[in-house]
Scaffold this motif. Structure first.
Motif, PDB file in Angstrom:
ATOM      1  N   VAL A   1      39.396  35.192  44.616  1.00 60.64           N
ATOM      2  CA  VAL A   1      40.721  35.637  44.139  1.00 60.64           C
ATOM      3  C   VAL A   1      40.711  37.151  43.920  1.00 60.64           C
ATOM      4  O   VAL A   1      41.588  37.883  44.398  1.00 60.64           O
ATOM      5  CB  VAL A   1      41.096  34.904  42.819  1.00 60.64           C
ATOM      6  CG1 VAL A   1      42.316  35.549  42.162  1.00 60.64           C
ATOM      7  CG2 VAL A   1      41.353  33.428  43.087  1.00 60.64           C
ATOM      8  N   LEU A   2      39.679  37.621  43.214  1.00 60.94           N
ATOM      9  CA  LEU A   2      39.592  39.046  42.883  1.00 60.94           C
ATOM     10  C   LEU A   2      39.499  39.892  44.158  1.00 60.94           C
ATOM     11  O   LEU A   2      40.223  40.891  44.323  1.00 60.94           O
ATOM     12  CB  LEU A   2      38.353  39.263  42.000  1.00 60.94           C
ATOM     13  CG  LEU A   2      38.135  40.641  41.424  1.00 60.94           C
ATOM     14  CD1 LEU A   2      39.295  41.043  40.531  1.00 60.94           C
ATOM     15  CD2 LEU A   2      36.825  40.684  40.616  1.00 60.94           C
TER      16      LEU A   2
ATOM     17  N   ASP B   1      34.877  48.482  42.446  1.00 60.79           N
ATOM     18  CA  ASP B   1      35.800  47.854  41.483  1.00 60.79           C
ATOM     19  C   ASP B   1      35.529  46.348  41.387  1.00 60.79           C
ATOM     20  O   ASP B   1      35.507  45.769  40.306  1.00 60.79           O
ATOM     21  CB  ASP B   1      37.260  48.069  41.909  1.00 60.79           C
ATOM     22  CG  ASP B   1      37.666  49.525  41.768  1.00 60.79           C
ATOM     23  OD1 ASP B   1      36.922  50.269  41.098  1.00 60.79           O
ATOM     24  OD2 ASP B   1      38.707  49.910  42.329  1.00 60.79           O
ATOM     25  N   PHE B   2      35.328  45.735  42.537  1.00 58.19           N
ATOM     26  CA  PHE B   2      35.059  44.289  42.586  1.00 58.19           C
ATOM     27  C   PHE B   2      33.813  43.963  41.763  1.00 58.19           C
ATOM     28  O   PHE B   2      33.806  43.052  40.932  1.00 58.19           O
ATOM     29  CB  PHE B   2      34.881  43.867  44.051  1.00 58.19           C
ATOM     30  CG  PHE B   2      34.417  42.446  44.250  1.00 58.19           C
ATOM     31  CD1 PHE B   2      35.279  41.379  44.053  1.00 58.19           C
ATOM     32  CD2 PHE B   2      33.104  42.174  44.649  1.00 58.19           C
ATOM     33  CE1 PHE B   2      34.851  40.062  44.247  1.00 58.19           C
ATOM     34  CE2 PHE B   2      32.672  40.861  44.842  1.00 58.19           C
ATOM     35  CZ  PHE B   2      33.550  39.811  44.642  1.00 58.19           C
ATOM     36  N   HIS B   3      32.766  44.722  41.994  1.00 59.88           N
ATOM     37  CA  HIS B   3      31.485  44.479  41.311  1.00 59.88           C
ATOM     38  C   HIS B   3      31.656  44.586  39.784  1.00 59.88           C
ATOM     39  O   HIS B   3      31.116  43.767  39.036  1.00 59.88           O
ATOM     40  CB  HIS B   3      30.454  45.495  41.806  1.00 59.88           C
ATOM     41  CG  HIS B   3      29.092  45.276  41.235  1.00 59.88           C
ATOM     42  ND1 HIS B   3      28.299  44.203  41.596  1.00 59.88           N
ATOM     43  CD2 HIS B   3      28.375  45.982  40.324  1.00 59.88           C
ATOM     44  CE1 HIS B   3      27.170  44.254  40.928  1.00 59.88           C
ATOM     45  NE2 HIS B   3      27.188  45.317  40.154  1.00 59.88           N
TER      46      HIS B   3
ATOM     47  N   LYS C   1      41.922  26.786  38.287  1.00 55.35           N
ATOM     48  CA  LYS C   1      42.896  27.890  38.148  1.00 55.35           C
ATOM     49  C   LYS C   1      42.818  28.808  39.376  1.00 55.35           C
ATOM     50  O   LYS C   1      43.847  29.189  39.951  1.00 55.35           O
ATOM     51  CB  LYS C   1      42.584  28.681  36.867  1.00 55.35           C
ATOM     52  CG  LYS C   1      43.387  29.942  36.695  1.00 55.35           C
ATOM     53  CD  LYS C   1      43.096  30.583  35.345  1.00 55.35           C
ATOM     54  CE  LYS C   1      42.272  31.842  35.421  1.00 55.35           C
ATOM     55  NZ  LYS C   1      42.808  32.943  36.171  1.00 55.35           N
ATOM     56  N   ALA C   2      41.606  29.128  39.803  1.00 55.68           N
ATOM     57  CA  ALA C   2      41.436  29.998  40.970  1.00 55.68           C
ATOM     58  C   ALA C   2      41.989  29.322  42.224  1.00 55.68           C
ATOM     59  O   ALA C   2      42.627  29.973  43.059  1.00 55.68           O
ATOM     60  CB  ALA C   2      39.953  30.353  41.154  1.00 55.68           C
ATOM     61  N   LEU C   3      41.748  28.003  42.344  1.00 58.22           N
ATOM     62  CA  LEU C   3      42.290  27.286  43.521  1.00 58.22           C
ATOM     63  C   LEU C   3      43.817  27.373  43.548  1.00 58.22           C
ATOM     64  O   LEU C   3      44.422  27.469  44.612  1.00 58.22           O
ATOM     65  CB  LEU C   3      41.875  25.821  43.489  1.00 58.22           C
ATOM     66  CG  LEU C   3      40.521  25.445  44.085  1.00 58.22           C
ATOM     67  CD1 LEU C   3      40.297  23.944  43.973  1.00 58.22           C
ATOM     68  CD2 LEU C   3      40.397  25.879  45.548  1.00 58.22           C
ATOM     69  N   LYS C   4      44.439  27.311  42.369  1.00 57.30           N
ATOM     70  CA  LYS C   4      45.914  27.461  42.311  1.00 57.30           C
ATOM     71  C   LYS C   4      46.296  28.855  42.777  1.00 57.30           C
ATOM     72  O   LYS C   4      47.236  29.030  43.551  1.00 57.30           O
ATOM     73  CB  LYS C   4      46.415  27.253  40.879  1.00 57.30           C
ATOM     74  CG  LYS C   4      46.394  25.810  40.430  1.00 57.30           C
ATOM     75  CD  LYS C   4      46.979  25.691  39.034  1.00 57.30           C
ATOM     76  CE  LYS C   4      46.598  24.359  38.425  1.00 57.30           C
ATOM     77  NZ  LYS C   4      46.648  24.336  36.973  1.00 57.30           N
TER      78      LYS C   4
END
Ligand SMILES: Cc1cc2nc3c(=O)[nH]c(=O)nc-3n(C[C@H](O)[C@H](O)[C@H](O)COP(=O)(O)OP(=O)(O)OC[C@H]3O[C@@H](n4cnc5c(N)ncnc54)[C@H](O)[C@@H]3O)c2cc1C
Length: 492
Positions: free
Chosen positions: A349-350, A375-377, A58-61
């Protein structure tokens, strides 16, 4: 070109493993000038990163890079096959409805050529079959081929510059902010932001903290089986017994990767490994698998197996000015559940989504980047806590070496045999599609109580007092396995 004449890059990425090229391609598409440094650009021959969970695909998409699994003889994976004491259970990956409840939106600017988020058809993958399947799929492939596809996609971007060299140090400015890299025999390259993707044996993660070092829990010993007669083709295999867990999956139509866990915190000696594989693993494997396993063991030469440490490292906040770790340099878990690439790709992605609105000239603005990193963490935890905790907890149960853990191990398997939500939720957690701490907590203790119930049944009326005594030990053990891990991950 002398060091002074070199351009200032917007981003420098250290490492072109799984995560580096994904970041490079997408940052370039966001209009950044990217330098990606790698010490070994030729196709690697490793035993890691060969089973991709559905959430990783899903992330690769979302990254517009799903076609990296095309034209490498990849194998569609429909779920897991688990064998324990001669009993077996087949577990399908979740329905597509589970995935569609998550955020599937692409990274900004990732999809420029229309179908880059769509899987293609080739000699082993059918886009139509993929499309028509009611359930999500994972994929098995040869790590080196997958990596070369990712790299090719990144290097096709005009904004990406390839650097062939070993990064030996970080360059800091007067305020101790990281502003560049030193490369062996090539000197200094400067960038506004340095992203470190130097993987499992990271040299530079200590920049986040001197004590930021992984622990080694065990080793995986990997071999390649030729034309193995697998009990359940197109499934990841987990084989349990008196030996430590054995993992197996197809990596192309003729080859399967087998990873045998080996209980040792130091690099095992060759003679000990071969003895263990011959005497403890081989005789306990399903009969139909034994010929290909034995053939791999009897191969001529030194290169019978490769050994890799199974390391654990909880993520820390990236608060180092000018420098960010992503991928295995930031965070590692036990490879039993094949979750490393899934976590790394979802992190990519994030991160890319968060950074999309930051102007190039602000990439060296400490305040802006730190805010994004906080936020990322916090946001990455919803997936990372599940995959990491599950991997260590399952390994502890599957490699059971005490009375209470063995009771729990039997409980896990019996729980899966019940079917319904007893498998749907665990496989949803493992595939990265149910990022719910509560679901993990609930299922883990449901297993523990179920294990206690089975123990009472097995002991019978006469053994009831002993079963009660043992069950207290089982529940305490279950709590000790899960809760400290979960808290460590949540509070990190
Ligand atoms: C035994 C084992 C099996 C695994 N199996 C799976 C699996 O089936 N599925 C899964 O999802 N995950 C699996 N993993 C985890 C997975 O391999 C990692 O999560 C993934 O490779 C991390 O990607 P990365 O880009 O962070 O690091 P890597 O893929 O390791 O890439 C790091 C790159 O940095 C380069 N590099 C390092 N230092 C320097 C330097 N100083 N200068 C220049 N270049 C440098 C390296 O050459 C390498 O190319 C497994 C791990 C292990 C240990």
């Amino acid at each position: 070109m002398t060091t002074e004449d070199r351009p200032l890059y917007d981003v420098i990425i250290i490492g072109a493993g799984v995560i580096g090229p994904c970041l490079a391609k997408n940052l370039a598409r966001q209009g950044r000038k990217v330098l990606i440094a790698e010490r070994e650009w030729s196709r690697p021959n490793r035993i890691v990163g060969e089973l991709m969970q559905p959430s990783g695909l899903k992330a690769l998409k979302q990254l517009g890079m799903i076609k990296a699994i095309n034209n490498i003889d990849a194998i569609e994976v429909d779920g897991y096959y688990i064998e324990f004491d001669g009993q077996e259970v087949l577990i399908d990956y979740p329905s597509k409805n589970v995935e569609s409840a998550l955020d599937n939106s692409p990274v900004p600017d990732a999809i420029k050529k229309g179908d880059e988020d769509k899987i293609g058809s080739d000699s082993t993958i059918s886009a139509k079959r993929w499309e028509e399947s009611p359930n999500v799929k994972g994929a098995g492939f040869t790590h080196g081929d997958f990596l070369m596809n990712l790299r090719a996609q990144a290097l096709a971007e005009p904004n990406v510059t390839k650097l062939d060299g070993n990064v030996t140090g970080l360059v800091k400015d007067d305020q101790q902010r990281v502003c560049g890299i030193t490369v062996a025999d090539q000197g200094v390259f400067k960038g506004r932001l340095i992203i470190n993707c130097d993987g499992i044996y990271s040299k530079f993660r200590k920049e986040i903290g001197e004590d930021y070092v992984p622990t080694v829990g065990s080793y995986f010993v990997g071999m390649e089986l030729t034309d193995a007669d697998l009990p359940a083709p197109h499934h990841g295999h987990v084989l349990l017994g008196k030996h430590a867990p054995v993992l197996m999956y197809q990596i192309d139509p003729h080859h399967s990767r087998v990873l045998c866990a080996y209980r040792s915190k130091t690099l095992p000696r060759r003679a000990d490994v071969l003895k263990y594989l011959h005497n403890d693993v081989l005789p306990q494997l399903p009969k139909k698998l034994q010929p290909s396993f034995e053939a791999a063991l009897n191969k001529d030469g030194q290169d019978i197996y490769k050994a890799m440490p199974n390391q654990y490292l909880t993520a820390r906040l990236n608060n180092n000015p000018g420098f960010i770790c992503i991928g295995d340099s930031l965070n590692m878990r036990h490879p039993l559940t094949g979750g490393g690439m899934t976590v790394g790709l979802n992190d990519a992605v994030l991160f890319l989504k968060m950074i999309a609105d930051v102007k190039n000239e602000d990439l060296d603005n400490e305040e802006i980047i730190l805010e994004k990193m906080i936020d990322f963490h916090n946001e990455r935890k919803s997936l990372d806590v599940i995959i990491n905790t599950l991997s260590i907890a399952l390994y502890t149960l599957f490699a059971a070496d005490s009375r209470y853990l063995t009771i729990l191990q039997r409980g896990v398997f019996a729980y899966f045999l019940r079917g319904g939500s007893c498998v749907e939720e665990p496989i949803g957690l493992l595939s990265g599609l149910i990022p719910s701490i509560w679901t993990l907590f609930f299922n883990f203790f449901a297993v523990a109580f179920y294990a206690c119930r089975l123990n009472i049944q097995a002991r019978g009326i006469i053994g009831f007092p002993l079963a009660l005594f043992e069950n207290v030990g089982v529940l305490i053990t279950a709590s000790f396995v899960l809760l400290p891990l979960l808290l460590k991950e949540i509070l990190s």
